[in-house]
Each structure stands twice: as C-alpha cells, then as structure tokens.
Design a protein around this motif. Structure first.
Motif, short mmCIF file in Angstrom:
data_model
loop_
_atom_site.label_atom_id
_atom_site.label_comp_id
_atom_site.label_asym_id
_atom_site.label_seq_id
_atom_site.Cartn_x
_atom_site.Cartn_y
_atom_site.Cartn_z
N PHE A 1 0.85 -0.73 -0.14
CA PHE A 1 0.36 0.29 0.16
C PHE A 1 0.46 0.93 -0.23
O PHE A 1 0.45 2.36 1.67
CB PHE A 1 -0.95 0.13 0.95
N PRO A 2 1.66 1.62 -0.95
CA PRO A 2 2.40 2.52 -1.44
C PRO A 2 2.07 4.10 -1.06
O PRO A 2 2.48 4.79 -0.31
CB PRO A 2 3.33 3.06 -2.50
N HIS A 3 1.14 4.25 -0.97
CA HIS A 3 0.08 5.42 -0.71
C HIS A 3 -0.77 5.81 0.63
O HIS A 3 -0.07 7.05 1.12
CB HIS A 3 -1.53 5.79 -1.21
N LEU A 4 0.17 4.64 1.80
CA LEU A 4 -0.18 4.66 2.89
C LEU A 4 1.71 4.71 3.74
O LEU A 4 1.44 4.68 5.04
CB LEU A 4 -0.56 3.34 3.90
N SER A 5 2.49 4.52 2.64
CA SER A 5 4.25 4.21 3.11
C SER A 5 4.32 5.28 4.38
O SER A 5 4.93 5.10 5.34
CB SER A 5 4.94 4.50 1.86
N LYS A 6 3.65 6.61 4.72
CA LYS A 6 4.44 7.47 5.28
C LYS A 6 3.53 7.03 6.39
O LYS A 6 3.58 8.14 8.01
CB LYS A 6 3.82 9.17 4.87
N LYS A 7 2.27 6.74 7.09
CA LYS A 7 1.60 6.76 7.55
C LYS A 7 1.62 4.92 8.47
O LYS A 7 -0.20 4.41 8.89
CB LYS A 7 -0.33 6.63 7.22
N ILE A 8 2.55 4.16 7.62
CA ILE A 8 2.69 2.57 8.42
C ILE A 8 3.80 2.77 9.89
O ILE A 8 4.92 3.60 9.11
CB ILE A 8 2.75 1.84 7.61
N ALA A 9 3.58 2.84 10.81
CA ALA A 9 4.67 2.51 11.96
C ALA A 9 4.83 1.43 12.89
O ALA A 9 3.80 1.15 12.77
CB ALA A 9 4.71 3.67 12.30
N TRP A 10 5.47 0.35 12.86
CA TRP A 10 6.40 -0.24 13.43
C TRP A 10 6.57 0.37 14.83
O TRP A 10 7.40 1.22 15.27
CB TRP A 10 7.31 -1.10 12.79
N ILE A 11 5.43 0.23 15.35
CA ILE A 11 5.59 0.80 17.85
C ILE A 11 4.61 -0.20 17.87
O ILE A 11 4.14 0.12 17.93
CB ILE A 11 4.47 1.80 17.59
N PRO A 12 6.11 -0.81 18.91
CA PRO A 12 5.62 -2.25 19.92
C PRO A 12 4.68 -0.98 21.20
O PRO A 12 5.08 -0.35 21.53
CB PRO A 12 6.77 -2.37 20.51
N PHE A 13 3.97 -1.58 21.53
CA PHE A 13 3.23 -1.46 23.24
C PHE A 13 3.78 -1.69 24.31
O PHE A 13 3.72 -0.75 25.32
CB PHE A 13 1.65 -2.31 23.21
N GLY A 14 5.26 -2.29 24.27
CA GLY A 14 5.80 -1.74 25.53
C GLY A 14 5.94 -2.60 26.87
O GLY A 14 4.26 -3.50 26.60
N ALA A 15 6.42 -2.44 27.51
CA ALA A 15 6.33 -3.35 28.96
C ALA A 15 6.52 -1.85 29.77
O ALA A 15 7.08 -1.20 30.00
CB ALA A 15 7.36 -4.42 28.88
N ASP A 16 5.76 -2.28 31.49
CA ASP A 16 5.81 -1.37 32.10
C ASP A 16 7.51 -2.15 32.93
O ASP A 16 7.43 -3.09 33.74
CB ASP A 16 4.92 -1.54 33.50
N LEU A 17 8.57 -0.54 32.73
CA LEU A 17 9.60 -1.73 33.45
C LEU A 17 9.81 -1.18 34.55
O LEU A 17 10.71 -1.55 35.70
CB LEU A 17 10.38 -0.99 32.91
N LYS A 18 8.11 -0.35 35.57
CA LYS A 18 9.00 -0.42 36.93
C LYS A 18 7.80 -1.78 37.31
O LYS A 18 8.27 -2.37 38.71
CB LYS A 18 7.88 1.15 37.47
N PHE A 19 7.13 -2.48 36.77
CA PHE A 19 6.26 -3.13 37.32
C PHE A 19 6.51 -4.49 36.68
O PHE A 19 7.00 -5.47 38.47
CB PHE A 19 4.74 -3.25 36.50
N PHE A 20 6.97 -4.46 36.31
CA PHE A 20 8.59 -6.25 35.48
C PHE A 20 10.21 -5.16 36.09
O PHE A 20 10.75 -4.70 34.72
CB PHE A 20 8.22 -6.67 34.20
N SER A 21 10.19 -5.54 36.98
CA SER A 21 10.97 -5.14 37.21
C SER A 21 12.21 -6.49 38.17
O SER A 21 11.19 -6.77 39.05
CB SER A 21 11.63 -3.87 38.27
#
Length: 356
Positions: free
Chosen positions: A156-176
C-alpha cells in the motif's frame, strides 16, 4: 490565543475492558495490554475505550455480545464513534467495513496490526478482497514487527508514510527483576490460540526439567493428558512477576501455520525481556523484530522439537550464556520497550494522522 481541544482517541477492544482498566487504575495490574491507552493522557491525548457495556444494561450487553461477533460488536455503538478524532483497533473489522463504505474522513481509522498480511493472503477470495479494500482506505496502521511494516508499505505505497512499527512495550517498573535464586524450570506464559505446546512438550521429554504453563485450560484440552513434568497454573499479575523472576528459562513456542496472527507472543516476550530473562522463541517475523539470535535470546525453527530441545539444553548447560542473554534482554527492553517511550511514539503517530 485559541486553545485547541485535546485529541480524542477511542480504542475498540475485542472484549469488555471496564473491569481490567479499573484494576490498572488501582495499581493492581500493569497497563501494557491497553496499547498505550493508560499513558496517553501524559502526552496530551484524551484516550478512552468504547464498549457496549458503557451504553447498555449488563443483560443487553451480554445478549449483544452473544449475537454479534468480535468483528461486529461495535456496530451497537456506531454513532458514538463520531465524537472521537481517531479510532484505534485491531479487531473491529465489520464495524470498519461499514465506516469505510460511508466514505467519511472523521474520525480517522487507524488499524493496530496483529497480522494484516495474513488476512490479506493472496487477495483471491471475496473476504480477502474486501479486507484489502478496507486496509487501503484506512488512515494509518501500527504494526508489531518490522517485516510487517515493510510488507504493508510495499503493498500500500499510498500509505507508506502512515504505517509505523511501534511496540506497545512493557511497564519496566512493574516488570522489574530482583535478585533471587533461580529455579531449574521453564516458564511459558500466554493465552494466544496458536501457542505450540505440543512441540514444547515433545522437546522437554527426558530433560528432567519442570515446565510451568500459565494459560487458559481450553488451549491445552486438545493435547489430552499432559506429561508429568507439566504443571498448569494461573497467577495474579504480582505472582506472575515473581514466577518470571525465579524461572531459569522462558520459552515462547509458536505455530503460525494458520497465518492469522504473526504477532502472537508479544506480551510474553516484552514481559520476559523486561524481567531480564533468558528467552527461547520460535522464529517468526515478529520475534525476529526484537530478538537477535544469540545476543538477547535464542530463536528456533517452528514446530521443530529437536531444535527447541537443543536450545533448552544449551541454556541449561551454560550459566554464563544464560546470564548474558538475560542481561541483554533487559538492556533491550530499557532502550526500546519502555511503555512511556512507546506511548510517546504512538502519541506522535496519532497527531500526524489526526485531522488538522
């Protein structure tokens, strides 16, 4: 000076989220599973979720969920979507289809991708063609793997600037991690439907190591009687942190042959990395986005019990390697998976997509 109203983002989840969100607000649970919702306010974005339970009596909500699938359940609150600037969801495909057919540009619809390329397939069936039509007209896509990001940009080249790899991550204080004596045991965490327990159990035969599995019982029912070395347990969030802490090895066994969810295993992976554990995971596009084989974890071939057994034996026999992988996993999490850093990136992405 004109003060702009905060950007309003509504999340559409597969199931009710009121109870789990309250547990996060009470500090009883982490908020990583909400994909940044619990942290976006810190970045000036008004984020909330939209469920039928917020609109209808409990009995009616249960009835609606019984007759409407996950893909269609938010049709019951469709009119409420238009009070938001952005809709963010990974599952509400039926509702998204109706939205797409209306050809409206408000709110902007952003897909949270668990495996869009898997649903697209070769675009030969009617469902695949309809799905491709929906994807092509969305406002943006957030992926959980670099490979998926690259493939979607190519498709989908027309969306190329609107596609991003973003992990939802982890709470590093909770998972410590805290210093404790590790048990000689394997921990397997996750309720994804395509966890490959069969291969894991075959790999652990005759290794004389306990395997602790935390999942819902229906995931294991097709396997019949479980091996003697397997115990199935459910943990509270706090208990799970303790179990991570004392386990020698975390295994994430995956089977992607159905090609419906390449991103499975992310929650368990992010948590294990945050806890600084030695991890063995099935090699998938998503796992390869976070694990560099031999550096911050080990990757094994899919449905290959011999390869998995070799990796387990390798870690059990080499304490120095296990400690090095664990330390590198925590370092990777601190640099790349901090939930606040990931949420900041998500907030910036939302603002880029939002209507002016």
């Amino acid at each position: 000076m004109v003060t702009r109203s905060p950007l309003k983002v509504s999340y559409l989840f597969a199931g009710p989220r009121g109870g789990p969100l309250e547990s996060v607000r009470r500090g009883e649970n982490h908020g990583a599973g909400f994909w940044g919702l619990c942290h976006l306010n810190a970045f000036g974005i008004e984020a909330n979720f939209l469920d039928p339970e917020q609109v209808y009596p409990q009995a009616l909500s249960r009835f609606l969920r019984k007759i409407l699938s996950t893909y269609w359940i938010h049709l019951s609150v469709f009119w409420k979507l238009f009070s938001s600037d952005i809709i963010f969801t990974s599952t509400a495909f039926g509702t998204q289809l109706i939205y797409t057919l209306l050809r409206t540009s408000h709110p902007r619809w952003i897909m949270h991708d668990f495996n869009i390329t898997g649903f697209l397939g070769k675009r030969k069936t009617r469902k695949q063609k309809i799905f491709a039509f929906m994807v092509s007209r969305c406002a943006g896509i957030v992926t959980l793997s670099k490979k998926e990001e690259d493939m979607l940009k190519e498709d989908f080249p027309h969306l190329s600037k609107k596609i991003a790899w973003i992990p939802f991550g982890a709470d590093l204080k909770f998972f410590s991690p805290t210093p404790v004596e590790e048990k000689r045991q394997i921990l397997v965490v996750g309720t994804d439907p395509d966890r490959d327990y069969r291969t894991l159990f075959a790999a652990c035969e005759d290794l004389d190591i306990p395997v602790v599995v935390t999942t819902i019982s229906s995931r294991l029912t097709p396997l019949g009687p479980l091996p003697r070395f397997v115990s199935v347990r459910r943990f509270s969030p706090q208990e799970l942190v303790q179990e991570y802490n004392c386990s020698a090895i975390i295994v994430i066994p995956l089977d992607t042959t159905r090609r419906l969810n390449d991103a499975m295993g992310c929650s368990g992976l992010f948590e294990a990395m945050a806890m600084g554990k030695a991890i063995i995971a099935t090699r998938t596009f998503t796992m390869e986005s976070y694990i560099t084989d031999g550096e911050n974890g080990l990757l094994v071939r899919e449905r290959d019990a011999d390869d998995l057994r070799t990796a387990i034996k390798k870690l059990l026999a080499d304490d120095a390697l296990r400690r090095r992988l664990a330390a590198n996993a925590r370092a990777y999490a601190e640099k790349n998976l901090d939930i606040n850093v990931c949420t900041k990136r998500l907030a910036e992405f939302f603002r880029m997509i939002a209507p002016e």
